[in-house]
Design a protein around this motif. Structure first.
Motif, PDB file in Angstrom:
ATOM      1  N   LYS A 131      45.831  37.204  33.979  1.00 45.12           N
ATOM      2  CA  LYS A 131      45.573  35.960  34.706  1.00 45.12           C
ATOM      3  C   LYS A 131      45.796  36.142  36.199  1.00 45.12           C
ATOM      4  N   SER A 132      46.818  36.904  36.571  1.00 40.39           N
ATOM      5  CA  SER A 132      47.095  37.155  37.987  1.00 40.39           C
ATOM      6  C   SER A 132      45.951  37.934  38.632  1.00 40.39           C
ATOM      7  N   ILE A 133      45.483  38.970  37.963  1.00 40.28           N
ATOM      8  CA  ILE A 133      44.376  39.769  38.491  1.00 40.28           C
ATOM      9  C   ILE A 133      43.111  38.923  38.593  1.00 40.28           C
ATOM     10  N   SER A 134      42.863  38.104  37.602  1.00 41.75           N
ATOM     11  CA  SER A 134      41.695  37.222  37.628  1.00 41.75           C
ATOM     12  C   SER A 134      41.776  36.253  38.806  1.00 41.75           C
ATOM     13  N   ARG A 135      42.959  35.734  39.049  1.00 40.77           N
ATOM     14  CA  ARG A 135      43.159  34.797  40.162  1.00 40.77           C
ATOM     15  C   ARG A 135      42.918  35.495  41.498  1.00 40.77           C
ATOM     16  N   ILE A 136      43.416  36.703  41.635  1.00 44.86           N
ATOM     17  CA  ILE A 136      43.206  37.462  42.873  1.00 44.86           C
ATOM     18  C   ILE A 136      41.716  37.734  43.070  1.00 44.86           C
ATOM     19  N   ARG A 137      41.054  38.205  42.018  1.00 42.14           N
ATOM     20  CA  ARG A 137      39.616  38.488  42.114  1.00 42.14           C
ATOM     21  C   ARG A 137      38.835  37.225  42.491  1.00 42.14           C
ATOM     22  N   ASN A 138      39.160  36.116  41.868  1.00 41.51           N
ATOM     23  CA  ASN A 138      38.473  34.858  42.162  1.00 41.51           C
ATOM     24  C   ASN A 138      38.669  34.465  43.628  1.00 41.51           C
ATOM     25  N   THR A 139      39.887  34.582  44.117  1.00 39.63           N
ATOM     26  CA  THR A 139      40.160  34.244  45.515  1.00 39.63           C
ATOM     27  C   THR A 139      39.374  35.148  46.455  1.00 39.63           C
ATOM     28  N   LEU A 140      39.359  36.436  46.179  1.00 45.57           N
ATOM     29  CA  LEU A 140      38.657  37.370  47.061  1.00 45.57           C
ATOM     30  C   LEU A 140      37.140  37.248  46.932  1.00 45.57           C
ATOM     31  N   ASP A 141      36.661  36.972  45.726  1.00 43.59           N
ATOM     32  CA  ASP A 141      35.218  36.841  45.508  1.00 43.59           C
ATOM     33  C   ASP A 141      34.632  35.590  46.158  1.00 43.59           C
ATOM     34  N   THR A 142      35.422  34.536  46.275  1.00 42.59           N
ATOM     35  CA  THR A 142      34.905  33.273  46.807  1.00 42.59           C
ATOM     36  C   THR A 142      35.149  33.102  48.306  1.00 42.59           C
ATOM     37  N   ALA A 143      35.831  34.054  48.914  1.00 43.56           N
ATOM     38  CA  ALA A 143      36.098  33.979  50.355  1.00 43.56           C
ATOM     39  C   ALA A 143      34.920  34.541  51.142  1.00 43.56           C
ATOM     40  N   THR A 144      34.857  34.197  52.409  1.00 38.16           N
ATOM     41  CA  THR A 144      33.765  34.681  53.259  1.00 38.16           C
ATOM     42  C   THR A 144      33.878  36.171  53.565  1.00 38.16           C
ATOM     43  N   SER A 145      35.085  36.725  53.432  1.00 34.43           N
ATOM     44  CA  SER A 145      35.297  38.164  53.584  1.00 34.43           C
ATOM     45  C   SER A 145      36.555  38.533  52.798  1.00 34.43           C
ATOM     46  N   VAL A 146      36.732  39.807  52.560  1.00 29.63           N
ATOM     47  CA  VAL A 146      37.923  40.277  51.841  1.00 29.63           C
ATOM     48  C   VAL A 146      39.173  39.889  52.622  1.00 29.63           C
ATOM     49  N   ARG A 147      39.148  40.109  53.928  1.00 34.57           N
ATOM     50  CA  ARG A 147      40.336  39.803  54.739  1.00 34.57           C
ATOM     51  C   ARG A 147      40.665  38.315  54.729  1.00 34.57           C
ATOM     52  N   VAL A 148      39.658  37.476  54.801  1.00 38.49           N
ATOM     53  CA  VAL A 148      39.891  36.022  54.725  1.00 38.49           C
ATOM     54  C   VAL A 148      40.454  35.668  53.343  1.00 38.49           C
ATOM     55  N   GLY A 149      39.938  36.291  52.306  1.00 36.74           N
ATOM     56  CA  GLY A 149      40.442  36.056  50.954  1.00 36.74           C
ATOM     57  C   GLY A 149      41.897  36.451  50.809  1.00 36.74           C
ATOM     58  N   ILE A 150      42.279  37.551  51.428  1.00 34.07           N
ATOM     59  CA  ILE A 150      43.687  37.981  51.369  1.00 34.07           C
ATOM     60  C   ILE A 150      44.565  36.956  52.080  1.00 34.07           C
ATOM     61  N   CYS A 151      44.120  36.448  53.198  1.00 32.95           N
ATOM     62  CA  CYS A 151      44.877  35.398  53.905  1.00 32.95           C
ATOM     63  C   CYS A 151      45.046  34.175  53.003  1.00 32.95           C
ATOM     64  N   THR A 186      53.214  49.330  35.708  1.00 30.30           N
ATOM     65  CA  THR A 186      51.794  49.664  35.562  1.00 30.30           C
ATOM     66  C   THR A 186      50.919  48.493  35.991  1.00 30.30           C
ATOM     67  N   LYS A 187      51.267  47.291  35.559  1.00 29.79           N
ATOM     68  CA  LYS A 187      50.473  46.110  35.909  1.00 29.79           C
ATOM     69  C   LYS A 187      50.525  45.832  37.403  1.00 29.79           C
ATOM     70  N   LEU A 188      51.687  46.018  38.033  1.00 30.59           N
ATOM     71  CA  LEU A 188      51.775  45.854  39.483  1.00 30.59           C
ATOM     72  C   LEU A 188      50.919  46.906  40.184  1.00 30.59           C
ATOM     73  N   GLY A 189      50.880  48.111  39.639  1.00 23.49           N
ATOM     74  CA  GLY A 189      49.995  49.156  40.174  1.00 23.49           C
ATOM     75  C   GLY A 189      48.536  48.776  40.048  1.00 23.49           C
ATOM     76  N   GLU A 190      48.172  48.131  38.940  1.00 23.84           N
ATOM     77  CA  GLU A 190      46.787  47.671  38.768  1.00 23.84           C
ATOM     78  C   GLU A 190      46.428  46.619  39.810  1.00 23.84           C
ATOM     79  N   ILE A 191      47.362  45.737  40.112  1.00 24.77           N
ATOM     80  CA  ILE A 191      47.121  44.714  41.137  1.00 24.77           C
ATOM     81  C   ILE A 191      46.896  45.382  42.488  1.00 24.77           C
ATOM     82  N   GLU A 192      47.707  46.382  42.799  1.00 26.35           N
ATOM     83  CA  GLU A 192      47.523  47.112  44.056  1.00 26.35           C
ATOM     84  C   GLU A 192      46.144  47.766  44.099  1.00 26.35           C
ATOM     85  N   LYS A 193      45.704  48.319  42.994  1.00 26.00           N
ATOM     86  CA  LYS A 193      44.381  48.957  42.927  1.00 26.00           C
ATOM     87  C   LYS A 193      43.255  47.933  43.110  1.00 26.00           C
ATOM     88  N   VAL A 194      43.453  46.701  42.633  1.00 24.08           N
ATOM     89  CA  VAL A 194      42.455  45.646  42.855  1.00 24.08           C
ATOM     90  C   VAL A 194      42.320  45.384  44.349  1.00 24.08           C
TER      91      VAL A 194
END
Length: 189
Positions: free
Chosen positions: A64-84, A124-132
């Motif tokens: 769920k955490s990875i999905s949430r991160i992907r959704n936030t980054l996918d819907t932002a105007t840029s990756v950097r804006v999504g990270i913010c 391992t899961k935290l490492g996967e988040i970093e890889k995302v």
């Protein structure tokens, strides 16, 4: 053998709440029974034991955490804006009175110094988040720069998740993240 008469995902979600709040060691089987509403036999037949249920809860939380991160980054105007936007969300979450940090980080800290499957899974899961984060950053930066920045993002996530709920902490966390991740396009607040 009779088929289970419950929604497995619902039981896992209820277990996430218990384990996230109390951790693995401080969650008794009696608490698991009370939280899930299942009889001990149903828990053992369906999940095996408390550790196996905890493992499934941790896996579900991570997905769920990875999905949430992907959704936030996918819907932002840029990756950097999504990270913010992602950081603004977790800073906001950390100011709630019922704030409970991050289940993965809490598990990693609880199991620190122990060489066991639960510590390994959380790591391992935290490492996967970093890889995302790295994969998304590679859309805008070199592989090496993306790896370094993904690591920096994880340091800041850990800091926010551990700093937690303190009166007036949101502004201090926001200032710290903006200072540490100055390469992001922060909007003024």
């Amino acid at each position: 053998m009779a088929k289970a008469q419950f929604d497995r995902n619902e039981i896992i979600d209820k277990s996430i709440g218990l384990f996230w709040q109390n951790g693995f060691s401080a969650s008794s089987m009696q608490q698991v029974v009370k939280t899930t509403g299942l009889k001990p036999g149903s828990i053992y037949n369906s999940f095996g034991n408390k550790e196996a249920l905890f493992r499934e809860a941790l896996e579900s939380y991570a997905e769920k955490s990875i999905s949430r991160i992907r959704n936030t980054l996918d819907t932002a105007t840029s990756v950097r804006v999504g990270i913010c936007k992602f950081f603004e969300t977790i800073i906001h979450e950390s100011t709630r009175k019922n704030y409970c940090s991050c289940f993965l980080i809490k598990t990693q800290l609880e199991m620190a110094g122990e060489d066991n499957a639960l510590h390994h899974l959380a790591s391992t899961k935290l490492g996967e988040i970093e890889k995302v984060f790295q994969a998304y950053l590679e859309r805008e930066f070199s592989r090496e720069m993306s790896r370094q920045r993904a690591t920096s993002i994880m340091f800041h996530i850990f800091g926010i998740r551990i700093y937690g709920y303190q009166k007036g902490s949101a502004d201090r966390m926001r200032q710290g993240v903006r200072e540490g991740l100055a390469w992001l396009p922060w909007e003024e607040k």
